[in-house]
Design a protein around this motif. Structure first.
Motif: not given
Length: 229
Positions: A186-203, A207-213
């Motif tokens: 429970k010490s690591l909380a990861v809040d990224l999703s490939s599905t959400e990132l794909r959806n963002r890349l389609r908008t 183009n604003s997505l960077g190496p932090e994602q």
């Protein structure tokens, strides 16, 4: 006598790989002092939608992400060897975890500690996996928490029973045995999703997505190939 090898396994669609995958891999590589970490992109992910990126492209993205992961390991002085395995990409038919685990058990032998790394959302779906009751006969589970997945409130009876039988609070239990334990972290909380990132890349804002994602080398390939547009 030589200590048994500790092998971390991070499977997934990796469509695309993201910083959450790398953070999870880094955390458990350090926690368990893994000898090896295998990133295994699925060939035919039977529980995913049919419009996923082709397997060879996802393999390429995973290999690119592994470059960034290796640099992180070097910076953090983590000695774990990283490999990208095309085991599922080359295997015909649906990619079942049980087949992959059995193949890796044959490869590494009966004494190696095989540790399947996953987020809490994947762990919650384990009862829907093929031959899921047999998995812990061959491997351990190491589960990282997810902010939007509350294990305590969303737990299915099958998961509750698995934890009652297999959960351990000691990392040593996983490091010195080949299979059969579940470790919740429970010490690591990861809040990224490939599905959400794909959806963002389609908008247009994609183009604003960077190496932090998305790892920088994978992001370069996505940009060059015009993926997810």
């Amino acid at each position: 006598m030589n200590a048994p090898k500790k092998i971390g396994i991070l499977g997934g669609t990796f469509d695309p790989p993201h910083l959450g995958h790398l953070k999870l891999a880094t955390h458990f590589a350090k926690l368990f002092n893994l000898d090896e970490l295998l990133l295994i992109p699925s060939g035919e992910p039977w529980q995913k939608a049919t419009h996923i990126t082709r397997a060879e492209t996802r393999l390429q993205l995973t290999e690119a992400a592994a470059i960034d992961l290796a640099r992180a390991f070097l910076y953090l002085k983590i000695s774990t060897q990283i490999g990208v395995d095309r085991l599922e990409v080359d295997r015909a038919g649906p990619s079942y975890a049980i087949d992959t685990i059995k193949a890796l058990r044959d490869r590494y032998g009966p004494t190696a500690s095989l540790i399947w790394l996953m987020g809490a959302d994947s762990f919650m779906s384990v009862p829907s996996w093929n031959s899921w009751r047999d998995l812990l006969n061959h491997v351990h589970f190491a589960v990282a928490s997810r902010p939007k997945c509350a294990l305590e409130t969303e737990m299915r009876p099958e998961i509750d029973a698995l934890l009652a039988k297999h959960q351990t609070l000691e990392t040593d239990a996983i490091e010195i045995s080949p299979s059969g334990h579940i470790y919740l972290d429970k010490s690591l909380a990861v809040d990224l999703s490939s599905t959400e990132l794909r959806n963002r890349l389609r908008t247009p804002s994609g183009n604003s997505l960077g190496p932090e994602q998305i790892p920088s080398h994978a992001l370069e390939i996505i940009t060059n190939l015009g993926l997810y547009k």
